[in-house]
Design an enzyme around this catalytic site. Sequence first.
Site, mmCIF file in Angstrom:
data_model
loop_
_atom_site.group_PDB
_atom_site.id
_atom_site.type_symbol
_atom_site.label_atom_id
_atom_site.label_comp_id
_atom_site.label_asym_id
_atom_site.label_seq_id
_atom_site.Cartn_x
_atom_site.Cartn_y
_atom_site.Cartn_z
ATOM 1 N N SER A 160 1.053 -1.319 -0.043
ATOM 2 C CA SER A 160 -0.014 -0.035 0.294
ATOM 3 C C SER A 160 1.049 1.785 -0.327
ATOM 4 C CB SER A 160 -0.413 -0.167 1.167
ATOM 5 O OG SER A 160 0.009 0.269 2.504
ATOM 6 N N GLY A 162 2.663 3.390 -2.123
ATOM 7 C CA GLY A 162 3.746 3.699 -2.620
ATOM 8 C C GLY A 162 4.349 2.304 -2.581
ATOM 9 N N GLU A 267 -9.557 4.633 -6.878
ATOM 10 C CA GLU A 267 -8.441 5.415 -8.122
ATOM 11 C C GLU A 267 -8.504 5.348 -9.883
ATOM 12 O OE1 GLU A 267 -4.738 5.652 -6.636
ATOM 13 O OE2 GLU A 267 -5.183 3.822 -4.640
ATOM 14 N N GLU A 279 -6.735 1.581 -9.227
ATOM 15 C CA GLU A 279 -7.171 0.557 -7.974
ATOM 16 C C GLU A 279 -8.217 0.809 -7.088
ATOM 17 O OE1 GLU A 279 -3.707 1.320 -5.190
ATOM 18 O OE2 GLU A 279 -2.044 0.372 -7.186
ATOM 19 N N ASP A 286 -5.993 7.608 1.998
ATOM 20 C CA ASP A 286 -5.290 8.027 2.345
ATOM 21 C C ASP A 286 -5.927 10.147 1.702
ATOM 22 O OD1 ASP A 286 -4.318 7.685 -0.075
ATOM 23 O OD2 ASP A 286 -2.764 7.457 1.173
ATOM 24 N N THR A 287 -5.506 9.616 0.414
ATOM 25 C CA THR A 287 -6.130 11.035 -0.322
ATOM 26 C C THR A 287 -7.571 11.709 0.830
ATOM 27 O OG1 THR A 287 -6.686 9.785 -2.052
ATOM 28 C CG2 THR A 287 -4.529 10.469 -2.450
ATOM 29 N N ARG A 363 4.900 9.293 7.393
ATOM 30 C CA ARG A 363 3.666 10.299 6.763
ATOM 31 C C ARG A 363 3.650 10.381 8.096
ATOM 32 N NH1 ARG A 363 0.008 8.846 2.557
ATOM 33 N NH2 ARG A 363 -1.071 7.408 4.661
#
Length: 393
Positions: A160, A162, A267, A279, A286-287, A363
């Site tokens: 996940s 990236g 996505e 996806e 998260d976005t 993050r």
Amino acid sequence: MKLGTPLSSAAVKVMLLGAGELGKEVIIELQRLGVETIAVDRYADAPGAQVAHRAHVIDMTDAKALRALVERERPHLLVPEIEALATDELVRIEADGLATVIPTARAAHITMNRERIRVLAAEELKLPTSPYAFASSLEELRAAAGRIGFPSFVKPVMSSSGKGQSRLKSAGDVAPAWEKALVSGRVREARVILEGEIPFDFEITQLTVRAKTGTFFCEPIGHVQKDGDYVESWQPQPMSDKALARAREIAAAVTDNLGGLGIFGVELFVKGDQVWFSEVSPRPHDTGLVTLASQFQSEFALHARAVLGLPVSTAMKSPGASAVIYGGVEAGALCFEGVEEALAVPESDLRLFGKPESFVKRRMGVALARAESTDEARRRARSAASKVKPVAC
């Protein structure tokens, strides 16, 4: 669903499998509705564990450990929040009537593996996707890259944000990408997906809510990614009416097939009026952190309400944006300087996640902002994020 008092025999119990920053926000929303919450993660003091009624640390890819914990806690709802799960065991847990898996055990099983969801979308639902191939060895990956060409992307089938992703520019990039995928995947599985690059105009996340009364869509979220990980997002993303209708058509096709209740982050790639499926995550995305600023009910509130069978509203409050705050240092506990300056930015807010360990590119927080336009909201969010300085305490 009748809601009782937490920590009583009448309580509705919800267990989150994964208790990072997204799970933390879901737990907070559930607690506002009087739900008893149980946070589970692979490490102690995860963000969600700090606010849940109880917390446990287990290897969630261990089927026996996962089942034993569910049998011990007997939650009504089991809410997967990450990919590193024994999804086969989730199917068995649901089949045995131990708990209801959100959105369904089948949905978790399919979406947490890029091979299964790509086969469903492209081959069963016949949705447009990038060209792709799967590989279980370096030799197979080299052959696939020869067919699909460059540039292209290599991703572990289970990862996940990236993690383990590489962009291939030439044949010389194949071997390093293979090694990175093996090391960085959620599970040690010699299996990757190779995807051809689509020359899209922009990417969106189409948050899709399956609720008791129907399927609802949030306004599209635009985002910027670096190395497959989001660094900023905004809502709404301008796009043509035709592209928006197609995006929602694709999102509905996928989520209707997966079924269940809750929010899905779908996505998509967009170029003009064309839309491609990329996806889907069967949980807050998260976005979608931007919705903490932009919507009356954030994606976390929507998820909590939907899984409990309560009414939802995807109405926007204002254009908004989010910008990531990285750790910047390798350290344990962090201190954050510049918080006062960040919050002085007009219509801004912060979420500092409380992760117990920092990495340079981990993050650790997010800045949020509202404005009359997404452009101004993005400027404010970036400005607020830039003022926060994480330092080792």
